[in-house]
Design an enzyme around this catalytic site. Structure first.
Site, mmCIF file in Angstrom:
data_model
loop_
_atom_site.group_PDB
_atom_site.id
_atom_site.type_symbol
_atom_site.label_atom_id
_atom_site.label_comp_id
_atom_site.label_asym_id
_atom_site.label_seq_id
_atom_site.Cartn_x
_atom_site.Cartn_y
_atom_site.Cartn_z
ATOM 1 N N CYS A 79 21.053 -43.332 -13.460
ATOM 2 C CA CYS A 79 21.261 -44.415 -14.438
ATOM 3 C C CYS A 79 20.981 -43.919 -15.862
ATOM 4 O O CYS A 79 21.784 -43.201 -16.420
ATOM 5 C CB CYS A 79 20.416 -45.634 -14.071
ATOM 6 S SG CYS A 79 20.885 -47.104 -14.975
ATOM 7 N N HIS A 180 20.762 -46.662 -8.302
ATOM 8 C CA HIS A 180 19.352 -46.335 -8.074
ATOM 9 C C HIS A 180 19.022 -46.124 -6.601
ATOM 10 O O HIS A 180 18.484 -47.031 -5.960
ATOM 11 C CB HIS A 180 18.473 -47.461 -8.617
ATOM 12 C CG HIS A 180 18.550 -47.614 -10.096
ATOM 13 N ND1 HIS A 180 17.888 -46.779 -10.954
ATOM 14 C CD2 HIS A 180 19.221 -48.489 -10.872
ATOM 15 C CE1 HIS A 180 18.136 -47.131 -12.197
ATOM 16 N NE2 HIS A 180 18.953 -48.174 -12.190
ATOM 17 N N GLU A 182 16.555 -44.723 -5.489
ATOM 18 C CA GLU A 182 15.089 -44.846 -5.346
ATOM 19 C C GLU A 182 14.657 -46.295 -5.132
ATOM 20 O O GLU A 182 13.500 -46.542 -4.800
ATOM 21 C CB GLU A 182 14.385 -44.220 -6.561
ATOM 22 C CG GLU A 182 14.367 -45.041 -7.844
ATOM 23 C CD GLU A 182 15.684 -45.042 -8.611
ATOM 24 O OE1 GLU A 182 16.707 -44.511 -8.101
ATOM 25 O OE2 GLU A 182 15.709 -45.604 -9.731
#
Lengths: 207, 295
Positions: A79, A180, A182
């Site tokens: 990002c 994302h 994560e």
């Protein structure tokens, strides 16, 4: 064991560190140039790209990170991290690290009300997938996300939407995702990155 | 390919992206640009900073949509705005304007003394204030995607922010040491949803991002809140009521990143000029304490 740095100037760095540690990688926070020493890979996390960019300039991190990337070490931007890695940013923004041959548009999908989740195809993840995961879509979380609008000749597109918009790309030892990984429980992208780290260890120069 | 918007993951996710950052109150597009240049991770658009709201008195409401739109146009970082506690129509208006994050804030005059907004009903995320863990979990139960300690806004005095941060962190540590059969009693005592008590006890932290707010005026104040375990800071009056806002703003941003490095905090604290004038909490009439608004 490879030592992976996560740029910890601002944003979602702890989330990356948790996933890396769950995969038995050594993960360390990076805020100063000396903390880049001895790393085999670096993740530039999501957050606000202007904030991280300004802090990286003030604390002298830009040139050492460029050097790391130029030496062939694996670097992954998610990002905001993607924006920092791109060579071209649409609408007047200056490139910050500028090592990936990508043109990106910031906030390409709109404001927060337009942030979304969507399942996207990432065929390259099959290389790090368990048999049960092979061919599975990846759950992408897009938060005020950028979009890759074009890529240079040496860049491999890893994922795109049906309308052609590119959301993941790789250029040698450099990786960029507009979303994302994560923030999900799916560690395939982190495994993919660790595989890139392992490959680069054979070929990269000492920094 | 289905795109799903307004989910809990994208709401809480934006708060995760703000972590380790400073959210600054701004009252003009020029302020917003100063904040962005200093490295703010978001701005809070409002007509008056809390210190002026306090001085001005009367009913404090949502800001003029025209001003909020000008601030949205001036910067690329996320723009937050405040609505009154319980004023769900102000919240609807701010969502329609394209604001990225809503603060249901005790700094404005409450519109409903019994009920906070049903935040699940909105596509954009909300941040809410708290003084203790019970209040934080009630707001999360209503759908808040982010929490901030209330502190005492507009005072330039960090003591209430510290009190509220220590209350939340201490209560979480207490939950962690409980036997599972004690969680229901804790939920009853705090007046909070049981499931959130269990989740908090197991995570050892709030289930959402938790920032400090209300009285932060210096780089050392900001770093102290980070060392106490908060995820980032809001600075309201502390920047634009100081003598050199651009320098102080940049110094506070750097202090939040390098919060564990006293050498760097010392360096960036040099020659910042006057901080905002502070208020002694005990000298504020009880009826004017903002943190008591909401429950």
């Amino acid at each position: 064991m490879s030592r992976i740095g996560v740029l910890a100037l601002q944003g979602a760095f702890i989330e990356h560190i948790k996933v890396l540690r769950s995969l038995d990688a050594e993960a360390v926070e990076v805020r100063l140039p000396r903390e880049l020493e001895g790393l085999e890979g670096l993740i530039i996390p999501g957050g606000e790209s202007t904030t991280a960019g300004k802090l990286a300039v003030t604390y002298g991190l830009i040139e050492p990170i460029k050097k790391l990337a130029d030496a062939g070490k694996a670097v992954w931007g998610t990002c905001a991290g993607l924006i920092l890695l791109a060579k071209h940013i649409e609408e007047g923004e200056q490139p910050v690290i500028g090592v990936m041959d990508l043109a990106v548009q910031r906030n390409a999908f709109g404001r927060q009300v337009d942030s979304f989740e969507a399942d996207i195809p990432v065929p390259a993840l099959d290389a790090v997938s368990a048999p049960s995961e092979k061919g599975c879509l990846f759950h992408g979380v897009f938060i005020r996300a950028p979009l890759i609008v074009s890529v240079g000749a040496g860049v491999e597109v890893l994922s795109r939407f049906a309308d052609g918009g590119i959301v993941a790309a790789r250029q040698g030892s450099l990786l960029a995702t507009a979303f994302h990984p994560e923030l999900t429980d799916d560690a395939r992208f982190h495994r993919y990155f660790l595989k890139m780290v392992a490959e680069s260890e054979g070929t990269s120069e000492a920094v | 390919m289905e795109k799903e918007t307004g989910t809990e993951t994208v709401k809480r996710g934006l708060a995760q992206m703000l972590k380790g950052g400073v959210i600054m109150d701004v009252v003009t597009p020029e302020h917003a640009i100063i904040a962005e240049d200093a490295g703010a991770c978001a701005v809070m658009a409002l007509e008056r900073v809390p210190a002026d709201i306090r001085a001005h008195g009367g009913v404090a409401r949502m800001s003029d949509p025209e001003l909020i739109l000008q601030i949205i146009d001036a910067v690329t970082i996320p723009v937050m705005a405040k609505c009154r506690i319980g004023h769900f129509v102000e919240a609807q208006v701010l969502e329609a304007l394209g604001v990225d994050f809503l603060d249901e804030s005790e700094v404005l005059t409450p519109a409903d003394e019994e009920h906070h907004i049903d935040k699940q009903a909105f596509k954009i995320p909300f941040v809410c204030g708290c003084r203790n863990l019970g209040e934080a979990l009630r707001r999360i139960g209503e759908g808040a995607a982010m929490i901030r300690t209330k502190g005492e806004a507009g005072t330039g005095n960090v003591v209430e922010a510290v009190r509220h941060a220590r209350a939340v962190m201490g209560e979480i540590r207490r939950l962690q040491h409980m036997a599972p059969e004690e969680w229901m009693a804790a939920a009853k005592e705090m007046g909070t949803p049981y499931e959130l008590v269990v989740e908090t006890a197991q995570l050892g932290r709030l289930p959402v991002v938790n920032f400090a707010a209300g009285g932060i005026a210096t780089p050392a104040d900001a770093a102290m809140m980070m060392q106490l375990g908060l995820d980032g800071v809001f600075v309201g009056s502390g920047i634009f009521k100081s003598s050199d806002p651009p320098r102080r703003a940049k110094a506070i941003v750097e202090a939040v990143t390098h919060y564990n490095d006293p050498g760097i905090i010392a360096e960036i604290s040099k020659g910042l000029g006057e901080a905002m004038p502070g208020l002694e909490i005990s000298e504020i009439p009880e009826a004017e304490l903002l943190a008591q608004r909401g429950w």
